[in-house]
Scaffold this motif. Structure first.
Motif, PDB file in Angstrom:
ATOM      1  N   MET A   1       0.840  -1.159   0.000  1.00 28.87           N
ATOM      2  CA  MET A   1       0.000   0.000   0.000  1.00 28.87           C
ATOM      3  C   MET A   1       0.899   1.241   0.000  1.00 28.87           C
ATOM      4  O   MET A   1       1.788   1.351   0.846  1.00 28.87           O
ATOM      5  CB  MET A   1      -0.884  -0.011   1.241  1.00 28.87           C
ATOM      6  N   PRO A   2       0.698   2.179  -0.919  1.00 28.79           N
ATOM      7  CA  PRO A   2       1.491   3.406  -0.923  1.00 28.79           C
ATOM      8  C   PRO A   2       1.321   4.151   0.403  1.00 28.79           C
ATOM      9  O   PRO A   2       0.204   4.307   0.898  1.00 28.79           O
ATOM     10  CB  PRO A   2       0.912   4.210  -2.078  1.00 28.79           C
ATOM     11  N   THR A   3       2.427   4.563   0.969  1.00 32.22           N
ATOM     12  CA  THR A   3       2.401   5.213   2.277  1.00 32.22           C
ATOM     13  C   THR A   3       3.300   6.443   2.271  1.00 32.22           C
ATOM     14  O   THR A   3       4.426   6.393   1.785  1.00 32.22           O
ATOM     15  CB  THR A   3       2.891   4.239   3.365  1.00 32.22           C
ATOM     16  N   LEU A   4       2.797   7.528   2.844  1.00 28.98           N
ATOM     17  CA  LEU A   4       3.569   8.755   3.028  1.00 28.98           C
ATOM     18  C   LEU A   4       3.700   8.995   4.520  1.00 28.98           C
ATOM     19  O   LEU A   4       2.695   9.056   5.238  1.00 28.98           O
ATOM     20  CB  LEU A   4       2.861   9.945   2.371  1.00 28.98           C
ATOM     21  N   VAL A   5       4.914   9.134   4.992  1.00 30.37           N
ATOM     22  CA  VAL A   5       5.176   9.495   6.386  1.00 30.37           C
ATOM     23  C   VAL A   5       5.707  10.920   6.364  1.00 30.37           C
ATOM     24  O   VAL A   5       6.759  11.183   5.774  1.00 30.37           O
ATOM     25  CB  VAL A   5       6.188   8.542   7.049  1.00 30.37           C
ATOM     26  N   ILE A   6       4.962  11.835   6.978  1.00 24.64           N
ATOM     27  CA  ILE A   6       5.388  13.232   7.048  1.00 24.64           C
ATOM     28  C   ILE A   6       6.010  13.464   8.412  1.00 24.64           C
ATOM     29  O   ILE A   6       5.352  13.318   9.442  1.00 24.64           O
ATOM     30  CB  ILE A   6       4.207  14.194   6.823  1.00 24.64           C
ATOM     31  N   SER A   7       7.264  13.841   8.402  1.00 23.93           N
ATOM     32  CA  SER A   7       7.983  14.128   9.633  1.00 23.93           C
ATOM     33  C   SER A   7       7.888  15.618   9.925  1.00 23.93           C
ATOM     34  O   SER A   7       8.176  16.452   9.074  1.00 23.93           O
ATOM     35  CB  SER A   7       9.460  13.735   9.491  1.00 23.93           C
ATOM     36  N   THR A   8       7.467  15.940  11.129  1.00 25.27           N
ATOM     37  CA  THR A   8       7.402  17.333  11.556  1.00 25.27           C
ATOM     38  C   THR A   8       8.701  17.638  12.307  1.00 25.27           C
ATOM     39  O   THR A   8       8.897  17.204  13.444  1.00 25.27           O
ATOM     40  CB  THR A   8       6.160  17.563  12.423  1.00 25.27           C
ATOM     41  N   ALA A   9       9.575  18.357  11.640  1.00 24.38           N
ATOM     42  CA  ALA A   9      10.950  18.538  12.108  1.00 24.38           C
ATOM     43  C   ALA A   9      11.071  19.239  13.460  1.00 24.38           C
ATOM     44  O   ALA A   9      12.055  19.046  14.162  1.00 24.38           O
ATOM     45  CB  ALA A   9      11.750  19.303  11.062  1.00 24.38           C
ATOM     46  N   LEU A  10      10.084  20.031  13.828  1.00 29.07           N
ATOM     47  CA  LEU A  10      10.155  20.782  15.093  1.00 29.07           C
ATOM     48  C   LEU A  10       9.291  20.161  16.185  1.00 29.07           C
ATOM     49  O   LEU A  10       9.074  20.770  17.227  1.00 29.07           O
ATOM     50  CB  LEU A  10       9.728  22.236  14.843  1.00 29.07           C
ATOM     51  N   ASP A  11       8.822  18.961  15.953  1.00 24.41           N
ATOM     52  CA  ASP A  11       7.940  18.267  16.886  1.00 24.41           C
ATOM     53  C   ASP A  11       8.750  17.708  18.044  1.00 24.41           C
ATOM     54  O   ASP A  11       9.696  16.952  17.843  1.00 24.41           O
ATOM     55  CB  ASP A  11       7.225  17.140  16.141  1.00 24.41           C
ATOM     56  N   THR A  12       8.382  18.069  19.258  1.00 20.46           N
ATOM     57  CA  THR A  12       9.086  17.546  20.429  1.00 20.46           C
ATOM     58  C   THR A  12       8.351  16.361  21.058  1.00 20.46           C
ATOM     59  O   THR A  12       8.880  15.724  21.959  1.00 20.46           O
ATOM     60  CB  THR A  12       9.278  18.641  21.492  1.00 20.46           C
ATOM     61  N   MET A  13       7.138  16.074  20.574  1.00 21.89           N
ATOM     62  CA  MET A  13       6.364  14.945  21.114  1.00 21.89           C
ATOM     63  C   MET A  13       6.662  13.660  20.352  1.00 21.89           C
ATOM     64  O   MET A  13       6.836  12.605  20.948  1.00 21.89           O
ATOM     65  CB  MET A  13       4.878  15.269  21.063  1.00 21.89           C
ATOM     66  N   ALA A  14       6.662  13.757  19.047  1.00 22.89           N
ATOM     67  CA  ALA A  14       7.023  12.634  18.184  1.00 22.89           C
ATOM     68  C   ALA A  14       8.123  13.158  17.273  1.00 22.89           C
ATOM     69  O   ALA A  14       7.858  13.897  16.331  1.00 22.89           O
ATOM     70  CB  ALA A  14       5.821  12.153  17.377  1.00 22.89           C
ATOM     71  N   THR A  15       9.335  12.811  17.578  1.00 28.32           N
ATOM     72  CA  THR A  15      10.492  13.415  16.917  1.00 28.32           C
ATOM     73  C   THR A  15      10.729  12.847  15.518  1.00 28.32           C
ATOM     74  O   THR A  15      10.237  11.767  15.189  1.00 28.32           O
ATOM     75  CB  THR A  15      11.754  13.195  17.763  1.00 28.32           C
ATOM     76  N   PRO A  16      11.501  13.574  14.702  1.00 28.06           N
ATOM     77  CA  PRO A  16      11.851  13.047  13.389  1.00 28.06           C
ATOM     78  C   PRO A  16      12.487  11.654  13.450  1.00 28.06           C
ATOM     79  O   PRO A  16      12.296  10.852  12.549  1.00 28.06           O
ATOM     80  CB  PRO A  16      12.821  14.098  12.838  1.00 28.06           C
ATOM     81  N   TYR A  17      13.210  11.378  14.498  1.00 23.17           N
ATOM     82  CA  TYR A  17      13.784  10.045  14.680  1.00 23.17           C
ATOM     83  C   TYR A  17      12.674   8.986  14.676  1.00 23.17           C
ATOM     84  O   TYR A  17      12.792   7.950  14.031  1.00 23.17           O
ATOM     85  CB  TYR A  17      14.569   9.993  15.992  1.00 23.17           C
ATOM     86  N   HIS A  18      11.606   9.251  15.389  1.00 20.11           N
ATOM     87  CA  HIS A  18      10.485   8.314  15.457  1.00 20.11           C
ATOM     88  C   HIS A  18       9.765   8.218  14.114  1.00 20.11           C
ATOM     89  O   HIS A  18       9.362   7.133  13.696  1.00 20.11           O
ATOM     90  CB  HIS A  18       9.503   8.727  16.554  1.00 20.11           C
ATOM     91  N   HIS A  19       9.612   9.342  13.448  1.00 19.03           N
ATOM     92  CA  HIS A  19       8.972   9.329  12.127  1.00 19.03           C
ATOM     93  C   HIS A  19       9.782   8.467  11.156  1.00 19.03           C
ATOM     94  O   HIS A  19       9.221   7.711  10.361  1.00 19.03           O
ATOM     95  CB  HIS A  19       8.853  10.749  11.564  1.00 19.03           C
ATOM     96  N   ARG A  20      11.089   8.599  11.213  1.00 20.36           N
ATOM     97  CA  ARG A  20      11.960   7.818  10.329  1.00 20.36           C
ATOM     98  C   ARG A  20      11.827   6.337  10.649  1.00 20.36           C
ATOM     99  O   ARG A  20      11.814   5.499   9.754  1.00 20.36           O
ATOM    100  CB  ARG A  20      13.407   8.292  10.468  1.00 20.36           C
ATOM    101  N   GLN A  21      11.727   5.998  11.914  1.00 20.88           N
ATOM    102  CA  GLN A  21      11.543   4.594  12.290  1.00 20.88           C
ATOM    103  C   GLN A  21      10.252   4.035  11.692  1.00 20.88           C
ATOM    104  O   GLN A  21      10.232   2.899  11.217  1.00 20.88           O
ATOM    105  CB  GLN A  21      11.509   4.434  13.810  1.00 20.88           C
ATOM    106  N   VAL A  22       9.198   4.810  11.733  1.00 19.20           N
ATOM    107  CA  VAL A  22       7.927   4.374  11.142  1.00 19.20           C
ATOM    108  C   VAL A  22       8.110   4.148   9.644  1.00 19.20           C
ATOM    109  O   VAL A  22       7.727   3.110   9.106  1.00 19.20           O
ATOM    110  CB  VAL A  22       6.802   5.399  11.415  1.00 19.20           C
ATOM    111  N   ALA A  23       8.685   5.134   8.956  1.00 19.94           N
ATOM    112  CA  ALA A  23       8.879   5.023   7.505  1.00 19.94           C
ATOM    113  C   ALA A  23       9.762   3.835   7.157  1.00 19.94           C
ATOM    114  O   ALA A  23       9.479   3.100   6.204  1.00 19.94           O
ATOM    115  CB  ALA A  23       9.478   6.310   6.952  1.00 19.94           C
ATOM    116  N   ASP A  24      10.821   3.636   7.907  1.00 17.59           N
ATOM    117  CA  ASP A  24      11.732   2.522   7.631  1.00 17.59           C
ATOM    118  C   ASP A  24      11.070   1.164   7.851  1.00 17.59           C
ATOM    119  O   ASP A  24      11.482   0.167   7.268  1.00 17.59           O
ATOM    120  CB  ASP A  24      12.992   2.626   8.494  1.00 17.59           C
TER     121      ASP A  24
END
Length: 60
Positions: free
Chosen positions: A1-24
């Protein structure tokens, strides 16, 4: 299924590190970064919607 994970770079609750983990963890997922905090639809609505529209247009 095509998936887009948008990382919010200034987010302190769910950090870009966590977004990258989801995408990976999703085969073939597209990762995009937005200069926003936790609420991109309120903080950067035009940019947020642009990322989503571009992703959806690419699926057609």
């Amino acid at each position: 299924m095509p998936t887009l994970v948008i990382s919010t770079a200034l987010d302190t609750m769910a950090t870009p590190y966590h977004h990258r983990q989801v995408a990976d963890g999703i085969p073939g997922a597209r990762f995009a970064e937005l200069a926003s905090g936790h609420l991109p639809f309120a903080e950067a609505p035009g940019e947020w919607l642009g990322l989503i529209r571009a992703f959806l247009d690419a699926q057609a």
